[in-house]
Motif scaffolding. Structure first.
Motif, mmCIF file in Angstrom:
data_model
loop_
_atom_site.group_PDB
_atom_site.id
_atom_site.type_symbol
_atom_site.label_atom_id
_atom_site.label_comp_id
_atom_site.label_asym_id
_atom_site.label_seq_id
_atom_site.Cartn_x
_atom_site.Cartn_y
_atom_site.Cartn_z
ATOM 1 N N ALA A 607 1.045 -0.956 -0.061
ATOM 2 C CA ALA A 607 -0.225 -0.239 -0.201
ATOM 3 C C ALA A 607 0.995 1.791 -0.596
ATOM 4 O O ALA A 607 1.045 2.473 -1.297
ATOM 5 C CB ALA A 607 -0.949 0.046 1.803
ATOM 6 N N VAL A 608 1.623 1.157 0.845
ATOM 7 C CA VAL A 608 2.764 2.344 1.189
ATOM 8 C C VAL A 608 3.176 2.889 -0.461
ATOM 9 O O VAL A 608 3.745 3.421 -1.140
ATOM 10 C CB VAL A 608 3.543 1.795 2.306
ATOM 11 N N ALA A 609 3.975 0.999 -0.942
ATOM 12 C CA ALA A 609 4.777 1.415 -2.147
ATOM 13 C C ALA A 609 4.107 2.414 -3.629
ATOM 14 O O ALA A 609 4.025 2.764 -4.394
ATOM 15 C CB ALA A 609 4.911 -0.070 -2.878
ATOM 16 N N MET A 610 2.712 1.311 -3.514
ATOM 17 C CA MET A 610 1.880 2.011 -4.566
ATOM 18 C C MET A 610 1.628 3.856 -4.602
ATOM 19 O O MET A 610 1.310 4.608 -5.536
ATOM 20 C CB MET A 610 0.067 1.076 -4.344
ATOM 21 N N GLU A 611 1.353 4.506 -3.598
ATOM 22 C CA GLU A 611 1.324 5.347 -2.629
ATOM 23 C C GLU A 611 2.417 6.195 -3.215
ATOM 24 O O GLU A 611 2.804 6.887 -3.829
ATOM 25 C CB GLU A 611 0.771 6.142 -1.329
ATOM 26 N N LYS A 612 3.597 5.760 -3.012
ATOM 27 C CA LYS A 612 5.005 6.569 -3.704
ATOM 28 C C LYS A 612 5.203 6.423 -5.177
ATOM 29 O O LYS A 612 5.189 7.198 -5.622
ATOM 30 C CB LYS A 612 6.348 6.272 -3.097
ATOM 31 N N ILE A 613 4.695 4.873 -5.516
ATOM 32 C CA ILE A 613 4.534 5.177 -7.241
ATOM 33 C C ILE A 613 3.379 5.781 -7.567
ATOM 34 O O ILE A 613 4.214 6.637 -9.031
ATOM 35 C CB ILE A 613 4.732 3.301 -7.420
ATOM 36 N N LYS A 614 1.995 5.984 -7.311
ATOM 37 C CA LYS A 614 1.542 7.003 -7.831
ATOM 38 C C LYS A 614 2.311 9.076 -7.517
ATOM 39 O O LYS A 614 1.500 9.622 -8.876
ATOM 40 C CB LYS A 614 0.035 7.042 -7.332
ATOM 41 N N LEU A 615 2.485 8.808 -6.298
ATOM 42 C CA LEU A 615 3.473 10.111 -6.673
ATOM 43 C C LEU A 615 4.325 10.443 -7.594
ATOM 44 O O LEU A 615 4.523 11.791 -8.600
ATOM 45 C CB LEU A 615 3.811 10.447 -4.865
ATOM 46 N N LYS A 616 5.095 9.481 -7.610
ATOM 47 C CA LYS A 616 6.571 9.535 -8.518
ATOM 48 C C LYS A 616 5.697 9.920 -9.759
ATOM 49 O O LYS A 616 6.117 10.526 -11.159
ATOM 50 C CB LYS A 616 7.408 8.209 -8.592
ATOM 51 N N GLN A 617 4.925 9.012 -10.604
ATOM 52 C CA GLN A 617 4.049 8.936 -11.549
ATOM 53 C C GLN A 617 3.323 10.496 -12.071
ATOM 54 O O GLN A 617 3.755 11.406 -12.671
ATOM 55 C CB GLN A 617 2.819 8.102 -12.212
ATOM 56 N N LEU A 618 3.125 11.205 -10.891
ATOM 57 C CA LEU A 618 2.792 12.271 -11.110
ATOM 58 C C LEU A 618 3.829 13.258 -10.844
ATOM 59 O O LEU A 618 3.161 14.466 -11.715
ATOM 60 C CB LEU A 618 1.291 13.031 -9.363
ATOM 61 N N ASP A 619 4.928 13.335 -10.291
ATOM 62 C CA ASP A 619 6.036 14.148 -9.938
ATOM 63 C C ASP A 619 6.185 14.132 -11.790
ATOM 64 O O ASP A 619 6.515 15.410 -12.029
ATOM 65 C CB ASP A 619 7.100 13.601 -9.211
ATOM 66 N N LYS A 620 6.571 12.646 -11.891
ATOM 67 C CA LYS A 620 6.977 12.914 -13.925
ATOM 68 C C LYS A 620 6.156 14.068 -14.455
ATOM 69 O O LYS A 620 7.029 14.293 -15.556
ATOM 70 C CB LYS A 620 6.844 11.552 -14.379
ATOM 71 N N GLU A 621 4.876 13.431 -14.048
ATOM 72 C CA GLU A 621 3.953 13.756 -15.338
ATOM 73 C C GLU A 621 3.799 15.584 -15.045
ATOM 74 O O GLU A 621 3.920 16.252 -16.053
ATOM 75 C CB GLU A 621 2.856 13.655 -15.473
ATOM 76 N N ARG A 622 3.634 16.138 -13.942
ATOM 77 C CA ARG A 622 4.165 17.505 -14.001
ATOM 78 C C ARG A 622 5.623 17.820 -14.603
ATOM 79 O O ARG A 622 6.169 18.601 -15.106
ATOM 80 C CB ARG A 622 4.463 17.865 -12.378
#
Length: 650
Positions: A607-622
């Motif tokens: 669950a924690v890893a999923m959140e971090k991957i989603k944040l990384k994907q958001l950071d990458k999109e930004r």
């Protein structure tokens, strides 16, 4: 009583002759045949002269008598030499204490019959020893002995009773009678039976009903019997009984026959006992070595339990054996391993969880901390419900061995014998072996559990490392799920597993990644939370759902085609269910509490890893959007061509 034998008896014969001569001399003196009384004193009788003529005849008669005595002495020496030669061949050191006592106690004239029987009986005795020595069990050996005795020694029938480790005198062999196979024939240690062991000598009786026990129907039709106690080295081990349909006329002739039978029976018992001791020691050493190897080697808990249960069951010849292990609470145990001689299952999957909280009798055995061997009569006294749960109902014998480590119960080893009492193999030697093994068995299980715990931690750490590597890489969420499922399948040896994510708008779960034998349309399936499937229930309740038998669960939805058990673990982030891990097995009761704890802990990390991957994907999109904005600004500052601006933006 005739208390003399051999040279002593020959000396008595000489004394008798001398006594007779003195008596005749005194008689003649009294009659005046040798000396005549006169006035001057005593003078030779006139008859003395005629008597002296008989001296040569009397001398010849004395010589004949001396030769006869000498021949008897030589004959005794020869018989004694042959007996010693026979003893040296058979390993016997003369008569037992019982036979020596009988030599003194039996009626006069009975002992001399031993010599009178000749070499035929001696050969029969040797045949008895040779034949019964080839038998592997006491029952078969004594049956053979009884057959030979009844055939050659004029007995109508014979039985033998042996004292078991519980002190019960039970029937172990017979000849000339047909007992009821459903009846357990025993004798009581009182009355005539008790007197036999105290006196240690054969006894002839005409009242068959005076024998205490439940064997009256077995002895029906016989008018007389010989009772012969078996007491090798003075220790009572059993009782031989030979029957007559008619009362024998010359009972003294049977004493030497009983001697030979007793010697053969005691010799066979001692020989068989020594062989059992050697075999028992060999098995003990073999089992101790195997157990030591199980302790010293890094085996899994299943392997250790299999060695303990199957090898002990095979070595002891049990009908079946099984091992109960504790589940954290002492009152609840489960069948870890089971061995059956017939290769058939003993417990159904749903019967492997056993609650011993209300089994008071079993708790008392556990408190002893030593193995206990229960007989059929003892088993009958226990509650039927408990016997059905433990699969010991109707058994001839059950051995229960509590396994404790540091005074803590870790398991219970149960050996079950379902054969009849005559064919039962478990006895005192099995009890002694288990007593020697339980300490090492307990240590082996604890070591295996420690090894299993370390293996779980290694598997968990390995999966966590893979999760960490996934976080440090540029994996997408789908690639991350595939790597997690692969680690679970390899490290936890789970065949089928899948990850489902939550659609918050529709309040449904949908499959994003699977590994194993799932149906082709598995990725297209959706489950309404709280309404469909075991995964939907786990998401609604926010807790792990472990279904041991899916056929008994109405909410189960098949997905692999052959599912026995299923477990669903929710993936919770910030108090909200974001997904579910679903694992399935073809076997029922496949997932234990251990898998629940490990996989739940792993899902917390996921669950924690999923959140971090989603944040990384958001950071990458930004970052991509920012880069695009900078590019557009640069283009705008260098040119006003609208067509070029639109081309760069696109």
């Amino acid at each position: 009583m005739n208390k003399s034998s051999g040279p002593d008896k020959n000396r008595m014969d000489v004394k008798k002759l001398v006594s007779i001569g003195i008596a005749f001399t005194l008689f003649f003196i009294a009659q005046g045949n040798i000396l005549t009384v006169t006035d001057g004193g005593y003078s030779p009788s006139p008859k003395l002269c005629s008597t002296l003529k008989l001296v040569p005849i009397l001398s010849l008669l004395c010589v004949v008598i001396l030769v006869f005595v000498l021949i008897k002495m030589l004959k005794h020496k020869y018989v004694h030499f042959k007996n010693r030669e026979l003893d040296s061949k058979t390993g016997s050191n003369g008569l037992s204490s019982m036979q020596k006592d009988n030599e003194r106690k039996r009626p006069a004239g009975a002992k001399n019959k031993t010599i009178g029987m000749g070499t035929d009986v001696i050969k029969l005795f040797q045949q008895m020893k040779d034949d019964i020595s080839e038998e592997n069990t006491l029952t078969l050996g004594y049956r053979h002995l009884l057959d030979l005795a009844c055939e050659h020694l004029d007995f109508s029938a014979g039985v033998i009773f042996i004292i078991d480790h519980n002190g019960c005198i039970s029937l172990r062999g017979y000849s000339g009678i047909i007992p009821n196979s459903q009846e357990n024939y025993t004798l009581e240690l009182k009355g005539i039976v008790s007197e036999l062991f105290e006196r240690n000598m054969p006894r002839f009786i005409r009242d068959i009903n005076s024998i205490p026990g439940n064997c009256q129907e077995l002895f029906y039709g016989f008018k007389a019997a010989w009772l012969l106690p078996l007491m090798p080295q003075g220790f009572p081990v059993g009782l031989l009984i030979f029957f007559h349909k008619d009362v024998p006329k010359h009972r003294e002739e049977y004493y030497p026959k009983l001697d030979f039978v007793n010697i053969a029976a005691c010799w066979f018992y001692e020989n068989h006992r020594n062989n059992r001791i050697v075999a028992c020691e060999n098995r003990k050493i073999e089992m101790l070595i195997k157990t030591s190897l199980a302790i010293s080697s890094s085996l899994s808990l299943d392997d250790v339990c299999r060695i303990l249960v199957s090898d002990i069951g095979k070595s002891f010849g049990c009908s079946y054996s099984y091992l109960l292990l504790s589940r954290g609470r002492q009152k609840e145990m489960y069948v870890q391993q089971c061995y059956s001689e017939r290769k058939t299952p003993v417990f159904e999957p749903e019967e492997k969880i056993i609650d011993i909280e209300n089994m008071t009798w079993l708790k008392e055995i556990i408190a002893f901390e030593t193995p206990v061997l229960l007989g059929s009569e003892e088993i009958k006294g226990y509650p039927q419900k408990d016997k059905d749960i433990l699969k010991i109902s109707g058994s001839a014998g059950v051995l229960i061995a509590p396994l404790k480590h540091n005074k803590r119960l870790v398991g219970i080893l149960v050996l079950v014998e379902q054969r009849s009492a005559e064919r039962a193999r478990m006895g005192k030697e099995v009890l002694d072996l288990c007593t020697a093994l339980i300490a090492q068995a307990s240590a082996a299980i604890e070591n295996a559990r420690l090894y299993s715990s370390l293996s779980d931690k290694v598997a968990q750490l390995t999966t966590m490392v893979n999760v960490g590597k996934a976080l440090n890489s540029d994996l997408t969420l789908l690639s991350f799920f595939e790597r997690v499922l692969d680690g679970i399948s390899r490290n936890f040896k789970i065949q089928n597993c899948a990850i489902l994510l939550r659609d918050f708008e529709k309040d449904e779960l949908y499959v994003v990644s699977v590994i194993g034998h799932y149906q082709e349309d598995a990725l297209n399936k959706r489950f309404k939370i709280g309404k469909e499937g075991i995964t939907g229930r786990a998401a609604a309740l926010k807790k792990t759902i472990n279904v041991d038998d899916v056929s008994k669960d109405d909410m189960f939805i098949p997905s692999t085609g052959n599912t026995g058990s299923e477990m669903a673990i929710p993936v919770i982030l910030n108090g909200e269910v974001v997904g579910v891990l679903d694992v399935e097995s073809e076997d029922k009761y496949a997932f234990s509490k251990r898998e629940e704890i490990l996989l739940s802990s792993l899902m917390n990390q996921v669950a924690v890893a999923m959140e971090k991957i989603k944040l990384k994907q958001l950071d990458k999109e930004r970052a991509n959007k920012l880069s695009l904005t900078n590019t557009l600004v640069k283009k705008l500052s260098g040119t006003l061509d609208q067509s070029d601006l639109l081309a760069n933006a696109v």
